[in-house]
Design an enzyme around this catalytic site. Structure first.
Site, short mmCIF file in Angstrom:
data_model
loop_
_atom_site.label_atom_id
_atom_site.label_comp_id
_atom_site.label_asym_id
_atom_site.label_seq_id
_atom_site.Cartn_x
_atom_site.Cartn_y
_atom_site.Cartn_z
N GLU A 2 -6.41 -1.23 -6.96
CA GLU A 2 -5.38 -0.15 -7.66
C GLU A 2 -4.27 -1.07 -8.45
OE1 GLU A 2 -5.18 4.04 -5.08
OE2 GLU A 2 -4.09 2.21 -4.16
N SER A 6 0.88 -1.24 0.08
CA SER A 6 -0.02 0.01 0.11
C SER A 6 0.88 1.22 0.03
CB SER A 6 -0.92 0.03 1.22
OG SER A 6 -0.28 -0.08 2.37
#
Length: 286
Positions: free
Chosen positions: A154, A121
């Protein structure tokens, strides 16, 4: 372009188990690797419990649960990833650990066209890509917790990532029933670049004594229609994970708004990590 049928998942904590469960529910042959036999068995139990919960809540049938379980296998040997077409690592948010895993997968996975994805992340994808002999097939694939519920992924290509890898990863996201957005290879990507400063601001508000946790959270839930307030969300993410993400973003940008507040650091040092161990900004049954 051929769809992925043989997926590997490295790590079976909250994120890894969620990714493996979603993939198995969508008909993929999923092999999950953990560091030890005991950890692999714990991962099996975690996924089985989640699938059983889905049956109890009417989200899937017993037949669908059994089919998903039949598509899962578990190992503690990365060598068992040799035949995988696509592998997603979901180990701890630590640059050294992730680099070691990606480097080991590069050697273990036999197909030179296989893709190695990281669920980081915050860590720059290029740092992981250049640790391999296949930098064109390394990409970020950032899922959100809880993976079976959250629809977003993502996609983060490094400067070295090929366009074919991007498209194949987008196709896999579709196979898993997810919506994909493409993000730049900069710490925080799109979502955390916006979210983390907001979460840290809530911690600073609490730290200053301006408001109590429940008022901060209810204010954002009722006043801004957020489904969950920032402190409850931090407890869900895990305070240690949030601190690691913030530190990575601060390291890259040196912006004060990304620096972890002292209260967050103290809570992590005390072992108050949130839902995962029963105590964060709130108390939980574990």
């Amino acid at each position: 372009m051929d769809l992925v049928t043989r997926l590997g998942v490295i790590g079976c904590g909250l994120m890894g188990s969620g990714i493996a469960e979603v993939a198995a529910r969508n008909g993929l042959d999923v092999r999950v690797a953990e560091s030890t036999h005991d950890a692999a068995e714990a991962g099996r139990r975690r996924i089985t419990a989640s699938l059983d919960k889905g049956v109890r809540h009417g989200k899937l049938s017993e037949e669908q649960r059994d089919q998903a379980l039949a598509g899962l296998s578990f190992t503690h040997d990365l060598g068992d990833m040799a035949d995988r077409q696509f592998v997603i690592e979901a180990v701890a948010e630590n640059r050294d650990i992730k680099t070691d895993v990606i480097r080991a997968l590069d050697k273990a996975v036999e197909d030179p066209a296989a893709i190695l994805a990281t669920n980081t992340s915050s860590i720059p994808i290029v740092d992981l890509a250049v640790a391999t002999e296949r930098p064109g097939q390394v990409i970020g694939m950032h899922f959100f917790n809880p993976v079976p519920v959250q629809q977003l992924v993502e996609l983060i290509p490094a400067l070295t990532t090929s366009q074919e890898t991007v498209q194949r990863t987008r196709d896999l996201a579709g196979q898993l029933g997810k919506q994909a957005i493409q993000a730049p290879d900069r710490s925080g990507f799109v979502v955390n670049a916006l979210l983390v400063p907001y979460l840290l601001s809530a911690v600073r508000m609490l730290e200053s004594g301006a408001a109590v946790p429940d008022d901060i959270d209810r204010g954002m839930e009722l006043g801004c229609a957020h489904p969950m307030g920032p402190l409850r969300l931090l407890d869900l993410i895990g305070l240690d994970t949030a601190q690691a993400v913030a530190e990575s973003m601060y390291e890259e940008f040196k912006e004060p708004l990304y620096a972890p507040p002292a209260l967050l650091r103290r809570m992590v040092a005390a072992g108050h990590l949130g839902r995962k161990n029963g105590r964060g900004f709130y108390a939980y049954d574990v």
